[in-house]
Design an enzyme around this catalytic site. Sequence first.
Site, PDB file in Angstrom:
ATOM      1  N   TYR A   1       0.819  -1.213   0.000  1.00 28.61           N
ATOM      2  CA  TYR A   1       0.000   0.000   0.000  1.00 28.61           C
ATOM      3  C   TYR A   1       0.850   1.259   0.000  1.00 28.61           C
ATOM      4  O   TYR A   1       0.467   2.278  -0.558  1.00 28.61           O
ATOM      5  CB  TYR A   1      -0.905   0.037   1.244  1.00 28.61           C
TER       6      TYR A   1
ATOM      7  N   LYS B   1       2.506 -15.521   2.635  1.00 27.60           N
ATOM      8  CA  LYS B   1       2.666 -16.120   1.305  1.00 27.60           C
ATOM      9  C   LYS B   1       4.152 -16.380   1.101  1.00 27.60           C
ATOM     10  O   LYS B   1       4.776 -15.910   0.125  1.00 27.60           O
ATOM     11  CB  LYS B   1       2.066 -15.185   0.236  1.00 27.60           C
TER      12      LYS B   1
ATOM     13  N   ASP C   1      -3.628 -18.208   0.721  1.00 31.39           N
ATOM     14  CA  ASP C   1      -4.624 -18.819  -0.174  1.00 31.39           C
ATOM     15  C   ASP C   1      -5.343 -19.966   0.533  1.00 31.39           C
ATOM     16  O   ASP C   1      -6.566 -20.110   0.438  1.00 31.39           O
ATOM     17  CB  ASP C   1      -3.991 -19.258  -1.508  1.00 31.39           C
TER      18      ASP C   1
ATOM     19  N   ASP D   1      -6.428  -6.891   4.044  1.00 27.60           N
ATOM     20  CA  ASP D   1      -7.543  -6.197   3.392  1.00 27.60           C
ATOM     21  C   ASP D   1      -8.497  -7.222   2.780  1.00 27.60           C
ATOM     22  O   ASP D   1      -9.715  -7.144   2.951  1.00 27.60           O
ATOM     23  CB  ASP D   1      -7.001  -5.258   2.308  1.00 27.60           C
TER      24      ASP D   1
ATOM     25  N   ASP E   1     -12.455  -8.657   4.351  1.00 25.48           N
ATOM     26  CA  ASP E   1     -13.716  -8.581   3.589  1.00 25.48           C
ATOM     27  C   ASP E   1     -14.334  -9.976   3.456  1.00 25.48           C
ATOM     28  O   ASP E   1     -15.553 -10.141   3.534  1.00 25.48           O
ATOM     29  CB  ASP E   1     -13.497  -8.010   2.181  1.00 25.48           C
TER      30      ASP E   1
HETATM   31  C1  IPM Z   1     -10.311  -0.954   4.090  1.00 24.87           C
HETATM   32  C2  IPM Z   1     -10.534  -0.306   2.753  1.00 24.87           C
HETATM   33  C3  IPM Z   1      -9.332   0.558   2.422  1.00 24.87           C
HETATM   34  C4  IPM Z   1      -8.124  -0.354   2.353  1.00 24.87           C
HETATM   35  C5  IPM Z   1      -9.440   1.376   1.117  1.00 24.87           C
HETATM   36  C6  IPM Z   1     -10.702   2.187   1.083  1.00 24.87           C
HETATM   37  C7  IPM Z   1      -8.226   2.226   0.900  1.00 24.87           C
HETATM   38  O1  IPM Z   1     -10.783  -1.251   1.765  1.00 24.87           O
HETATM   39  O2  IPM Z   1     -10.166  -0.231   5.084  1.00 24.87           O
HETATM   40  O3  IPM Z   1     -10.284  -2.190   4.151  1.00 24.87           O
HETATM   41  O4  IPM Z   1      -7.857  -0.948   1.306  1.00 24.87           O
HETATM   42  O5  IPM Z   1      -7.425  -0.469   3.376  1.00 24.87           O
HETATM   43 MN    MN Z   2     -10.875  -3.259   2.493  1.00 24.10          MN
END
Ligand code: IPM
Ligand code: MN
Length: 367
Positions: free
Chosen positions: A145, A194, A226, A251, A255
Amino acid sequence: MQTTIAVLEGDGIGPEIVREAVKVLRAIERKYQHTFVLEEAPFGAGAYFTEGAAFPARTQAVCDAAEVILKGPVGLAVDRMAAIPQAERPEIAAILPLRQRYDTFANFRPVRLPATLAAFSPLRPEVLGPGLDILMIRELVGGIYFGAKTEGPETGMAFARDDCTYTAPQVRRVARVAFEEAARRGSPLVNIHKANVLATSRFWNALVEEVGRDFPEVSCRSMLVDNAAFQLVTNPSQFNGVMLLENMQGDILTDQAGGVVGSLGLMPSACIGPDKSYVEPAHGSAPDIAGQDSANPFSMIGSAALLLERCLGLAEEARDVWEALFAVFEAGYVTREFVGRSGMGRQCLGTAAFGDRVVGRILKDRN
Ligand code: IPM
Ligand code: MN
């Protein structure tokens, strides 16, 4: 306690879910006789249009002066975002600078779903097992990042490049946080990596192992990212405890964890730095449902609970908020996203009504 909290309501559903989190903070303030001074400031895509910057100087000043920051999600619909130059968009010009400014290296993302709420998950109850209680700890200010980027005309459009770097202190400090947390909870730690491909992962693992020597009581195993993605949907409860992840892998898997519990609206987070911390939901601003009073405020209210717990050291107050949040679900109420999911004959509440129920629960012993 008296403390100043910067409130960045953000875009899309931000204002309406932040309003509910503020309601809850006000209830805690009343119940425990604290004083929370709230300082609102613009942040996000809306701020770009009204102030000329997604993280304007005056918002930076408000955040600098506050003890802690409560931040809503940011971003607008695709067509409005397209009107913002790439470098000024809120991800690049607001969120990452916020993280960098306060060096918020440890991102706590709790993934909790009691067995009583198994119907929220798209997984079958027997796959979900005894309920989930995972604390994902994601490194938040390093890795790909924040590495150097090369793209566009300077490469003649022949290639693009994102550098991924981790320094030893960067890995050690987040590993230490994860081990401390696992030790405190008396739970195992799973380190995600990884290392079969990436040098940064091999380096990461060596340092995690080194830090782990100071925590002989914590059982720690490592798992390829993975494989972890696969295991998260086939046997998620094996992760009950703490997971440690680097920025990009974290990240993605956080999710995925939102998918496992049935909604990103169930994913609060806290971003902890050495001197200052902020909280935010792990999801985006859902502009498609903004202003409809239908968004689930759980992630934002949960972020307020993390603010109490992780940033202000108010454990009992935080416990009240968590209990109230789950109690509202357990009493049979849901927000619109869950309506019609199999096995859920539940009553649908709007965003504000959900927040009111949480507040009612927190203040229930009082008159
Ligand atoms: C998160 C979001 C952020 C990230 C984005 C919006 C930059 O997806 O906080 O998980 O990738 O960290
Ligand atoms: Mn995210």
